[in-house]
Design a protein around this motif. Structure first.
Motif, mmCIF file in Angstrom:
data_model
loop_
_atom_site.group_PDB
_atom_site.id
_atom_site.type_symbol
_atom_site.label_atom_id
_atom_site.label_comp_id
_atom_site.label_asym_id
_atom_site.label_seq_id
_atom_site.Cartn_x
_atom_site.Cartn_y
_atom_site.Cartn_z
ATOM 1 N N ASP A 13 -7.013 23.447 15.520
ATOM 2 C CA ASP A 13 -6.033 22.289 14.976
ATOM 3 C C ASP A 13 -5.945 22.166 13.758
ATOM 4 N N HIS A 14 -7.149 22.092 12.660
ATOM 5 C CA HIS A 14 -6.682 21.940 11.449
ATOM 6 C C HIS A 14 -6.328 23.071 10.685
ATOM 7 N N LEU A 15 -7.050 24.098 11.011
ATOM 8 C CA LEU A 15 -6.427 25.189 10.096
ATOM 9 C C LEU A 15 -5.265 26.192 10.645
ATOM 10 N N VAL A 16 -5.130 25.863 11.772
ATOM 11 C CA VAL A 16 -3.834 26.740 12.380
ATOM 12 C C VAL A 16 -2.520 25.585 12.570
ATOM 13 N N LYS A 17 -2.973 24.523 13.209
ATOM 14 C CA LYS A 17 -1.854 23.597 13.409
ATOM 15 C C LYS A 17 -1.658 22.699 12.350
ATOM 16 N N GLY A 18 -2.669 22.494 11.455
ATOM 17 C CA GLY A 18 -2.464 21.514 10.302
ATOM 18 C C GLY A 18 -2.829 19.927 10.573
ATOM 19 N N VAL A 19 -3.392 19.622 11.908
ATOM 20 C CA VAL A 19 -3.908 18.237 12.443
ATOM 21 C C VAL A 19 -4.661 17.694 11.340
ATOM 22 N N PRO A 20 -4.432 16.495 10.756
ATOM 23 C CA PRO A 20 -5.469 15.794 10.022
ATOM 24 C C PRO A 20 -6.845 15.482 10.502
ATOM 25 N N ILE A 21 -7.712 15.225 9.404
ATOM 26 C CA ILE A 21 -9.102 15.653 10.038
ATOM 27 C C ILE A 21 -9.308 13.990 10.563
ATOM 28 N N LYS A 22 -8.645 13.121 10.074
ATOM 29 C CA LYS A 22 -8.727 11.587 10.667
ATOM 30 C C LYS A 22 -8.341 11.535 12.179
ATOM 31 N N LYS A 23 -7.306 12.575 12.451
ATOM 32 C CA LYS A 23 -6.750 12.347 13.833
ATOM 33 C C LYS A 23 -7.683 13.175 14.983
ATOM 34 N N ILE A 24 -8.070 14.416 14.184
ATOM 35 C CA ILE A 24 -9.144 15.176 14.968
ATOM 36 C C ILE A 24 -10.450 14.275 15.377
ATOM 37 N N ALA A 25 -10.868 13.567 14.414
ATOM 38 C CA ALA A 25 -12.055 12.856 14.598
ATOM 39 C C ALA A 25 -11.689 11.844 15.703
ATOM 40 N N ARG A 26 -10.532 11.054 15.424
ATOM 41 C CA ARG A 26 -10.226 10.194 16.576
ATOM 42 C C ARG A 26 -9.938 10.512 17.958
#
Length: 504
Positions: A13-26
Motif C-alpha cells: 500500500d505504501h511503497l507501490v500505491k502511495g497510501v499515507p502512513i496515517k491512513k494505513i494505520a487507521r
C-alpha cells in the motif's frame, strides 16, 4: 506480533500505491510507529521475544523446582517423574501457581543445562575388521502355534561390517546368553577380539566406579573359551553400543511389527537367520556405499579369530531329590533314576534341555519345559522300583500313556489279561537295563512270532544271545585229541526207541 500477510499489505500500500502512513494505520488498526518500522526497513517478518519472564508466584519456589528437576534427571529414564507430577509435589509444599509456569521454567532450565553440558553430542566411532561386536536383548512378540507369545530377541552385530544375527528365546537367562553366542559365532564363522555389552545381570555381578566391573564367573569362562575380552558400557550410556541399539529399533519395525507366525522357536529362528542374510545382501554399507553389508562381511570374516568349538554353556544349581524320584527346577519337576534318591544332584540347565548329574554321572536328561507346574517323567527311571512293586505298573503316573516299542507294547497287551501279567512284564522291562532296549525288543518279537507269550521265553532268548562264541585259540595236542573224538549223535536215542518198539 504482526502476521506476514499484514506486513506484505503495508509494504504494497505504501511503497507501490502511495497510501499515507496515517491512513494505513487507521485502516489496519496498528500504530503509526509500527507502520513506519515496516515501510522504512527491509524485514518481511517481525517477532517479539520477552527478555525477562516475570514469575510472580513461581519466584520463591525456583530453588526448590531446580532441586527437583536435578534429582529427576539423575533417575533412570523409566523412573523419571513427569512435569505434572513435579507440579503436584510443589503444590503439596505450598506453591499456588499454575502448571504453565512450571513447564516454561523447566524448558528454559533444560536448554541452559544442555548449553553447559552438551550431552546430546556424540563422537562417531570407528572399528577395525574383527575388532569388536555388540550384544543386546529386546522384547518382541510372535505367534507361536497360534498363540501370541512374548519372546526375548538376542541381537549380535559386528561393528565393522554391520553384519548381524537375531535369534529368539523364551527367556534371558544365562544359558540363553551362552546359546545366543554359540549360534552367532557359528553363523559368522569366527569370533571378534572384544565384546561390548551393557551391564546385564547375567554378565556383570557388580558395577564399580569407571569401567571396573565384577563379571559373573560363568560368563568369564565363556569369554575365556572364545578368547573374547568383555567390555561393559557406562550405565545409561547406550551410545557406546549405538549400532546394536539402533538395530533393535530398525528390526522391530522390519521383522516383528506384524508378529511373525511359526510353530516353534526353532522354526522362527531359521526364518530370522534367512532374513538376516537376505537383508545384508541388499543393504548398502553405511560407510562404504559402493559395497553391501554382506560384501564387507565376507572381507571381515577372513580376519576373525577362529571359532574354537561350542562352550558347555549351562546354568548349574544343586537340588534335592524327592522320594518319588523328582527334582524341582524353575517351577517344574523332572524325574531322575531311582538310584539317585536320598542325595542331592546337580541340575545343568541348557537353553533347550535339562541334564541332571550325581557324583559326575548323568542320572537324567529331559527336554526343557518353560511352562509352570509341569511334571516331566521318564518311565525308565521307575523300572527298578517295579521289581518290588509290580502293581504300580497299572496305575503309576509315569506309565500313563507310555509309548513302548511295537513288540514290547504287543507283549504288554497280551500279558495284561493274566493274573501275573504285570509281574512277568516287569521282568522283561528289568532285562532292558542289562541287555539294552534293542535286544529286548528283538527277543519279544521272536517270542511273539513263535506264539510264546511269556517272560521266561523272552529271558531264555536273551540268555542264549548273551552266550559268547567260543574263542579262537592255537590248537594244542590235547585239543587235537578232543577234536578226533566222535561227535555225539543225538538221534541215536530215537532210533533205539523205534527198534525196541518194533521188537515188541
Amino acid at each position: 506480533m504482526l502476521v506476514v500477510e499484514t506486513i506484505a499489505r503495508i509494504r504494497r500500500d505504501h511503497l507501490v500505491k502511495g497510501v499515507p502512513i496515517k491512513k494505513i494505520a487507521r485502516d489496519l488498526r496498528v500504530s503509526r510507529n509500527t507502520v513506519r518500522k515496516v515501510v522504512r526497513g527491509d524485514e518481511t517478518s517481525f517477532s517479539y521475544e520477552r527478555k525477562i519472564q516475570p514469575m510472580p508466584k513461581l519466584g520463591p519456589w525456583v530453588e526448590e523446582l531446580e532441586r527437583q528437576l536435578e534429582a529427576n534427571e539423575r533417575r533412570r529414564r523409566r523412573d523419571r517423574l513427569s512435569l505434572l507430577q513435579i507440579h503436584e509435589d510443589l503444590s503439596a509444599l505450598g506453591y499456588e501457581g499454575g502448571y504453565d509456569a512450571v513447564r516454561r521454567y523447566a524448558r528454559t532450565w533444560r536448554r541452559r543445562r544442555r548449553l553447559l553440558s552438551p550431552s546430546q553430542a556424540y563422537v562417531p566411532l570407528s572399528f577395525d575388521p574383527g575388532e569388536a561386536y555388540q550384544f543386546d536383548w529386546s522384547h518382541e512378540y510372535a505367534v507361536l502355534s497360534g498363540t501370541t507369545t512374548r519372546v526375548k530377541a538376542a541381537h549380535m552385530r559386528l561393528c565393522h561390517s554391520r553384519m548381524y544375527l537375531v535369534q529368539v528365546f523364551p527367556r534371558e537367562g544365562q544359558e540363553m546368553v551362552f546359546e545366543a553366542h554359540e549360534r552367532a559365532f557359528r553363523f559368522f564363522g569366527g569370533v571378534c577380539r572384544r565384546g561390548i555389552y551393557d551391564n546385564m545381570k547375567t554378565a556383570v555381578s557388580t558395577v564399580f566406579v569407571g569401567k571396573k566391573r565384577d563379571y559373573n564367573r560363568r560368563f568369564l569362562e565363556m569369554c575365556s573359551h572364545h578368547l573374547v575380552e568383555p567390555v561393559a558400557c557406562t550405565p545409561g550410556a547406550g551410545w557406546e553400543k549405538g549400532q546394536v541399539e539402533k538395530q533393535v529399533g530398525d528390526l522391530r519395525g522390519r521383522l516383528f511389527a506384524r508378529s511373525p507366525r511359526s510353530r516353534s522357536h526353532a522354526e522362527l529362528n531359521a526364518w530370522l537367520m534367512d532374513r538376516c542374510i537376505e537383508d545384508a545382501k541388499k543393504q548398502p554399507h553405511p560407510t562404504i556405499p559402493d559395497k553391501t553389508v554382506w560384501q564387507v562381511f565376507e572381507e571381515e570374516r577372513l580376519l576373525l579369530m577362529a571359532y574354537r568349538g561350542p562352550f558347555d554353556g549351562f546354568h548349574a544349581s544343586e537340588v534335592a531329590v524327592s522320594k518319588t524320584c523328582l527334582v524341582r527346577f524353575d517351577s517344574n519337576q523332572y524325574s531322575v533314576a531311582a538310584r539317585a534318591v536320598g542325595r542331592p544332584v546337580d541340575v545343568r540347565a541348557y537353553a533347550d534341555r535339562i541334564v541332571i548329574r550325581q557324583d559326575g554321572e548323568p542320572v537324567a536328561e529331559h527336554p526343557r519345559s518353560f511352562a509352570r507346574g509341569t511334571i516331566v517323567y521318564d518311565p525308565w527311571h521307575y523300572v527298578p522300583i517295579l521289581t518290588r512293586k509290580p502293581g504300580a505298573l497299572r496305575n503309576g503316573a509315569p506309565f500313563k500313556g507310555w509309548k513302548l516299542p511295537r513288540a514290547l507294547g504287543r507283549l504288554r497287551t497280551r500279558l495284561a489279561g493274566r493274573d501275573d501279567g504285570d509281574r512277568q512284564f516287569v521282568k522283561v522291562l528289568t532285562a532292558v537295563q542289562e541287555d539294552g532296549l534293542e535286544a529286548v525288543e528283538a527277543a519279544c518279537a521272536e517270542a511273539l512270532d513263535c506264539g510264546a507269550c511269556s517272560a521266561d521265553v523272552v529271558l531264555n532268548i536273551l540268555a542264549r544271545q548273551r552266550q559268547p562264541a567260543p574263542p579262537a585259540s592255537i590248537p594244542t595236542p590235547e585239543g587235537l585229541r578232543l577234536r578226533q573224538r566222535p561227535l555225539a549223535d543225538c538221534q541215536r536215542y530215537d532210533r533205539l526207541r523205534e527198534a525196541g518198539h518194533g521188537a515188541r
